[in-house]
Every structure is written in structure tokens, then in C-alpha cells.
Design a protein around this motif. Structure first.
Motif, PDB file in Angstrom:
ATOM      1  N   GLY A   3       7.333 -51.980  26.326  1.00  0.00           N
ATOM      2  CA  GLY A   3       7.212 -50.640  26.889  1.00  0.00           C
ATOM      3  C   GLY A   3       7.185 -49.518  25.865  1.00  0.00           C
ATOM      4  N   ASN A   4       7.555 -49.803  24.602  1.00  0.00           N
ATOM      5  CA  ASN A   4       7.522 -48.745  23.591  1.00  0.00           C
ATOM      6  C   ASN A   4       6.107 -48.527  23.083  1.00  0.00           C
ATOM      7  OD1 ASN A   4      10.248 -48.413  23.740  1.00  0.00           O
ATOM      8  ND2 ASN A   4      10.683 -49.803  22.036  1.00  0.00           N
ATOM      9  N   GLU A   5       5.762 -47.251  22.903  1.00  0.00           N
ATOM     10  CA  GLU A   5       4.413 -46.940  22.423  1.00  0.00           C
ATOM     11  C   GLU A   5       4.312 -47.207  20.921  1.00  0.00           C
ATOM     12  OE1 GLU A   5       2.442 -43.556  24.496  1.00  0.00           O
ATOM     13  OE2 GLU A   5       2.464 -42.787  22.453  1.00  0.00           O
ATOM     14  N   LEU A   6       3.256 -47.888  20.522  1.00  0.00           N
ATOM     15  CA  LEU A   6       3.069 -48.223  19.107  1.00  0.00           C
ATOM     16  C   LEU A   6       2.057 -47.285  18.467  1.00  0.00           C
ATOM     17  CD1 LEU A   6       3.731 -50.421  16.955  1.00  0.00           C
ATOM     18  CD2 LEU A   6       1.743 -51.673  17.799  1.00  0.00           C
ATOM     19  N   LEU A   7       0.963 -47.083  19.157  1.00  0.00           N
ATOM     20  CA  LEU A   7      -0.122 -46.245  18.636  1.00  0.00           C
ATOM     21  C   LEU A   7      -0.604 -45.323  19.735  1.00  0.00           C
ATOM     22  CD1 LEU A   7      -2.466 -45.746  16.458  1.00  0.00           C
ATOM     23  CD2 LEU A   7      -3.764 -47.404  17.789  1.00  0.00           C
ATOM     24  N   LYS A   8      -0.781 -44.052  19.395  1.00  0.00           N
ATOM     25  CA  LYS A   8      -1.345 -43.119  20.376  1.00  0.00           C
ATOM     26  C   LYS A   8      -2.585 -42.479  19.757  1.00  0.00           C
ATOM     27  CE  LYS A   8      -1.664 -40.719  24.064  1.00  0.00           C
ATOM     28  NZ  LYS A   8      -1.043 -39.765  24.910  1.00  0.00           N
ATOM     29  N   ILE A   9      -3.726 -42.781  20.346  1.00  0.00           N
ATOM     30  CA  ILE A   9      -4.985 -42.170  19.912  1.00  0.00           C
ATOM     31  C   ILE A   9      -5.178 -40.946  20.802  1.00  0.00           C
ATOM     32  CG2 ILE A   9      -7.473 -42.529  19.665  1.00  0.00           C
ATOM     33  CD1 ILE A   9      -6.944 -45.525  19.476  1.00  0.00           C
ATOM     34  N   SER A  76       4.027 -44.517  14.420  1.00  0.00           N
ATOM     35  CA  SER A  76       5.430 -44.335  13.987  1.00  0.00           C
ATOM     36  C   SER A  76       5.684 -42.907  13.515  1.00  0.00           C
ATOM     37  CB  SER A  76       5.782 -45.302  12.851  1.00  0.00           C
ATOM     38  OG  SER A  76       5.489 -46.600  13.195  1.00  0.00           O
ATOM     39  N   GLY A  77       5.254 -41.943  14.289  1.00  0.00           N
ATOM     40  CA  GLY A  77       5.528 -40.546  13.957  1.00  0.00           C
ATOM     41  C   GLY A  77       4.608 -39.937  12.906  1.00  0.00           C
ATOM     42  N   THR A  78       3.659 -40.734  12.390  1.00  0.00           N
ATOM     43  CA  THR A  78       2.746 -40.239  11.353  1.00  0.00           C
ATOM     44  C   THR A  78       1.329 -40.174  11.912  1.00  0.00           C
ATOM     45  OG1 THR A  78       4.062 -41.375   9.699  1.00  0.00           O
ATOM     46  CG2 THR A  78       1.838 -40.769   9.031  1.00  0.00           C
ATOM     47  N   ASP A  79       0.613 -39.100  11.571  1.00  0.00           N
ATOM     48  CA  ASP A  79      -0.794 -39.026  11.963  1.00  0.00           C
ATOM     49  C   ASP A  79      -1.620 -39.709  10.864  1.00  0.00           C
ATOM     50  OD1 ASP A  79      -3.322 -38.474  12.767  1.00  0.00           O
ATOM     51  OD2 ASP A  79      -3.096 -36.288  12.831  1.00  0.00           O
ATOM     52  N   LEU A  80      -2.167 -40.878  11.185  1.00  0.00           N
ATOM     53  CA  LEU A  80      -2.907 -41.656  10.187  1.00  0.00           C
ATOM     54  C   LEU A  80      -4.086 -40.875   9.607  1.00  0.00           C
ATOM     55  CD1 LEU A  80      -3.076 -45.188  11.920  1.00  0.00           C
ATOM     56  CD2 LEU A  80      -1.458 -44.384  10.198  1.00  0.00           C
ATOM     57  N   ILE A  81      -4.637 -39.971  10.417  1.00  0.00           N
ATOM     58  CA  ILE A  81      -5.800 -39.200   9.969  1.00  0.00           C
ATOM     59  C   ILE A  81      -5.448 -38.314   8.771  1.00  0.00           C
ATOM     60  CG2 ILE A  81      -7.417 -37.352  10.664  1.00  0.00           C
ATOM     61  CD1 ILE A  81      -7.405 -38.591  13.469  1.00  0.00           C
ATOM     62  N   LYS A  82      -4.193 -37.901   8.714  1.00  0.00           N
ATOM     63  CA  LYS A  82      -3.784 -36.968   7.646  1.00  0.00           C
ATOM     64  C   LYS A  82      -3.410 -37.699   6.343  1.00  0.00           C
ATOM     65  CE  LYS A  82      -2.459 -33.089  10.465  1.00  0.00           C
ATOM     66  NZ  LYS A  82      -1.550 -33.114  11.600  1.00  0.00           N
ATOM     67  N   LEU A  83      -3.363 -39.033   6.388  1.00  0.00           N
ATOM     68  CA  LEU A  83      -2.927 -39.768   5.196  1.00  0.00           C
ATOM     69  C   LEU A  83      -4.030 -39.847   4.142  1.00  0.00           C
ATOM     70  CD1 LEU A  83      -0.935 -42.819   6.662  1.00  0.00           C
ATOM     71  CD2 LEU A  83      -0.113 -40.550   6.022  1.00  0.00           C
ATOM     72  N   SER A  84      -3.625 -39.857   2.885  1.00  0.00           N
ATOM     73  CA  SER A  84      -4.586 -40.059   1.793  1.00  0.00           C
ATOM     74  C   SER A  84      -4.957 -41.545   1.761  1.00  0.00           C
ATOM     75  CB  SER A  84      -3.939 -39.680   0.457  1.00  0.00           C
ATOM     76  OG  SER A  84      -2.871 -40.586   0.208  1.00  0.00           O
TER      77      SER A  84
END
Ligand SMILES: Nc1ncnc2c1ncn2[C@@H]1O[C@H](COP(=O)(O)OP(=O)(O)OP(=O)(O)O)[C@@H](O)[C@H]1O
Ligand SMILES: [Mg+2]
Length: 349
Positions: A3-9, A76-84
Motif C-alpha cells: 500500500g505504500n507509494e514507491l513512485l509518483k509520476i 523517496s521524496g526526490t524528484d528524479l527529473i531534478k537529479l544530475s
């Protein structure tokens, strides 16, 4: 799934510059969906609807002319799009792994399988050669390869397609990722091997609690494996629901057409609606309105005017982007009735 959300697009749009002779192609258009921990999530749709683009976006592996125009990919609280790229490398493979349709293409043809597996393990876990070898053998056994030592000593072109896909799975498992993105992993395999790989994926989810994003155009594969399904058409999610719900009560005319195209053994239960005609149109051919309207047997005036977004169906975790839903709701509230729209589909998942 717990039930825990892993990824939110969230509202993701991906544009390929110069993707079409007449301009850019919006391959993924305002896609929103969530994958839960340990969930197997199916993404289906015709060739060219944007499935692989969405998968590659998650891994930060878009072709250089592909740009994420809007949206976020919360992990996990991080926006993958913003990562280098440097930061993304710590997630790719370790937390989110991927397997492809052509496993041999993903393996280096000049090195033996064992060498490639051990190099990966040494890189990610800083283990000794001896430990890497032991772990590689164990991983191959976990993916049901009985003659693991022989496979370790083989070159990729000496493996069958099914064996190569198992090796890819073993490599993907080596970092115990939380999400496995599987892009048509069984499409190039014959049916018996396909079934074995599907069983293996279910077993892996069971044993490791790993979530899987299963990209496929094969509705049989999706029905067998997935907990939830999103149907994509020309870059958009047009319907999303639990698998059982979607297969037994499809709402969107596109979903119904896809289901009707699946061959059924019993002629008594042939589809009652016509199979989808024509090819996927080019995006530049759709000028406003619902993008499915040019092939939709149920299109009406409103479909020309505005592009529907996902709307919830009454009483179910099920949404569809179709003006028929809006129309039915208006009719229901006018007549004071309620309930689900009747469909002619009677399918067992
Ligand atoms: N590098 C690229 N440059 C330009 N256009 C691209 C590029 N990659 C994909 N596209 C376009 O984006 C759209 C979506 O393609 P994508 O490969 O994501 O579809 P798909 O659903 O995975 O199809 P298939 O089932 O055939 O694998 C298509 O119109 C495709 O031509
Ligand atoms: Mg694809």
C-alpha cells in the motif's frame, strides 16, 4: 503490495525535438500515475504510443533530442527529473533497474556472461573476485538457471533468448532494486519461455517484494502478471484501473478495442464490437479534441472540441479520459439513476 507509494509520476510531458518531419513529437503527454511498493503495474498500448519513452524517462535515459517539458517523478521524496547524471547513476541499476526486449543487445558480446556479472557486482558492492563469482552463481540459480557454471562461461551469443533474459534479470536483481522496469521482456520469446519468464517475475516479486513496471502490448501477459493497468494512447493515459476491473469492465472505447483484438478460443464469445481500424495517427494530424476520436466508434460532438482528462468512474478505483463518461454522468444525474455503464465484455482475468 503493502500500500505504500514507491513512485509518483506527476503530469510528465516528454517532447522529442524534430521527432516528426513536420515538427516535434510529444511522446508522453501529461502522464500521472503511481506505483506502489511490490506492485506489478502494466503499461499497455499500440506501438508508438509512448510506453518506452515513459520507461526511459524514469531511468534518465532519454535520447538526446528528448526533453522533459513539465512534471515531476517523485522517488523517496526526490524528484528524479531534478537529479544530475552523476546523482541519477546512484539510483539507476541500484534502486531502479531495467530489462529490455532484446536481452542480447544489453549484454556486451565480447565478454563472457560471468565476467559481466562479476564486474557489475564488484562495481556496486566492492566485493572480492571470489565473492562476486559466488554471488553470480547464486543469482543465476535464483532465476532458475540450473547449469549456472556453464552459463557463466558462455558468451552472450551462445545463449538462447530466454536464457539471456534470465541473465539480464539476474543482473538486475544483483542490487536488489525497489523497482524493475521491464520493457516488453517477453516479446521476442516463444510462448513456453514467455510463460516461464512470467512465472519468474511473479516469484521475484514474491521473494524480494520488488515492484515491476511491465511495459507490454500483450494484454494476455498483462492480465497474468499485473495488479493494475494503465492504457496509453498517443502519449496519454486514457484509462487506469485494477487489472480485474479493467478487463471485466473496460470503459474507454480504445481499451475495449484493444481487448476485442485479443483472440479468444471460443467463437461463441467473439467480440461484439468491431476491432480497431486504421493505424495510430501522427500527432500533427490531430488538431484539438480527443486524440482517439478519429478511430472512435462512439465519438460525438464534444470529442471534436476538447481533449478529455482522466475522470473517476463511480464506485471504483478506475478512471477514464473519455467524454462518454461525462455524458453518462449528466444523463444519470438528470434521470436520478446511478450505476456503471453496461459493457458487452465478459472476460476472465
Ligand atoms: N529519439 C526519438 N526521436 C524522435 N521521436 C522519437 C524518438 N524516440 C521515440 N520517438 C517517437 O515517440 C513516440 C513514442 O515512441 P515509443 O518508442 O515510446 O513508443 P512505444 O509505445 O514504446 O512503441 P513500441 O510498442 O513500438 O515499442 C513515437 O512517435 C516515436 O516515433
Ligand atoms: Mg517500446
Amino acid at each position: 503490495m503493502n500500500g505504500n507509494e514507491l513512485l509518483k509520476i506527476n503530469g510528465v510531458r516528454v517532447i522529442f525535438e524534430g521527432g516528426d518531419a513536420s515538427g516535434n513529437v510529444t511522446a508522453v503527454d501529461d502522464v500521472t500515475l503511481a506505483i506502489g511498493e511490490g506492485e506489478i503495474f502494466g503499461l499497455v498500448g499500440e506501438s508508438g504510443c509512448g510506453k518506452t519513452t515513459l520507461a526511459m524517462t524514469l531511468l534518465g535515459l532519454l535520447d538526446p533530442n528528448g526533453k522533459i517539458n513539465t512534471g515531476s517523478l517523485m522517488w523517496s521524496g526526490t524528484d528524479l527529473i531534478k537529479l544530475s547524471e552523476h546523482e541519477m547513476r546512484k539510483i539507476r541499476g541500484k534502486e531502479i533497474a531495467m530489462i529490455f526486449q532484446q536481452p542480447q543487445m544489453a549484454l556486451n558480446p565480447v565478454y563472457k556472461v560471468g565476467h559481466q556479472m562479476m564486474s557489475l557486482l564488484k562495481l556496486h558492492h566492492q566485493v572480492s573476485t571470489q565473492d562476486a563469482e559466488r554471488e553470480s552463481l547464486q543469482l543465476l540459480k535464483q532465476v532458475r538457471i540450473s547449469d549456472a557454471s556453464r552459463v557463466m562461461g558462455a558468451y552472450p551469443d551462445q545463449l538462447s533468448g530466454g536464457m539471456a533474459q534470465r541473465v539480464m534479470l539476474a543482473m538486475a536483481l544483483s542490487c536488489r532494486p525497489k523497482l524493475l522496469v521491464a520493457d516488453e521482456p517477453t516479446a521476442s520469446l516463444d510462448v513456453t519461455i514467455q510463460a516461464q519468464i512470467m512465472e519468474l517475475l511473479l516469484e521475484i516479486r514474491e521473494n524480494f517484494g520488488m515492484a515491476i513496471l511491465m511495459v507490454s502490448h500483450d494484454l494476455g501477459v498483462v492480465a497474468r502478471l499485473c495488479d493494475k493497468v494503465a492504457v496509453m494512447y498517443l502519449g496519454r493515459i486514457v484509462e487506469i484501473a485494477d487489472t480485474k476491473e479493467l478487463y471485466s469492465k473496460p470503459f474507454h472505447p480504445y481499451t475495449k478495442a484493444l481487448l476485442d483484438a485479443v483472440p479468444l478460443p471460443d467463437p461463441e464469445h467473439r467480440a461484439s464490437t468491431p476491432v480497431l481500424e486504421g493505424d495510430l495517427p501522427r500527432q500533427t494530424e490531430i488538431h484539438g479534441g480527443c486524440r482517439f476520436r478519429t478511430r472512435c466508434p462512439s465519438a460525438f460532438a464534444k470529442c471534436e472540441k476538447a481533449d478529455p482528462t482522466l475522470m473517476a468512474l463511480e464506485g471504483a478505483a478506475h478512471s477514464a479520459a473519455c467524454w462518454l463518461l461525462d455524458k453518462e454522468m449528466a444523463e444519470e444525474s438528470a434521470s436520478g439513476s446511478s450505476g456503471f455503464i453496461e459493457t458487452t465484455h465478459e472476460r476472465v482475468v
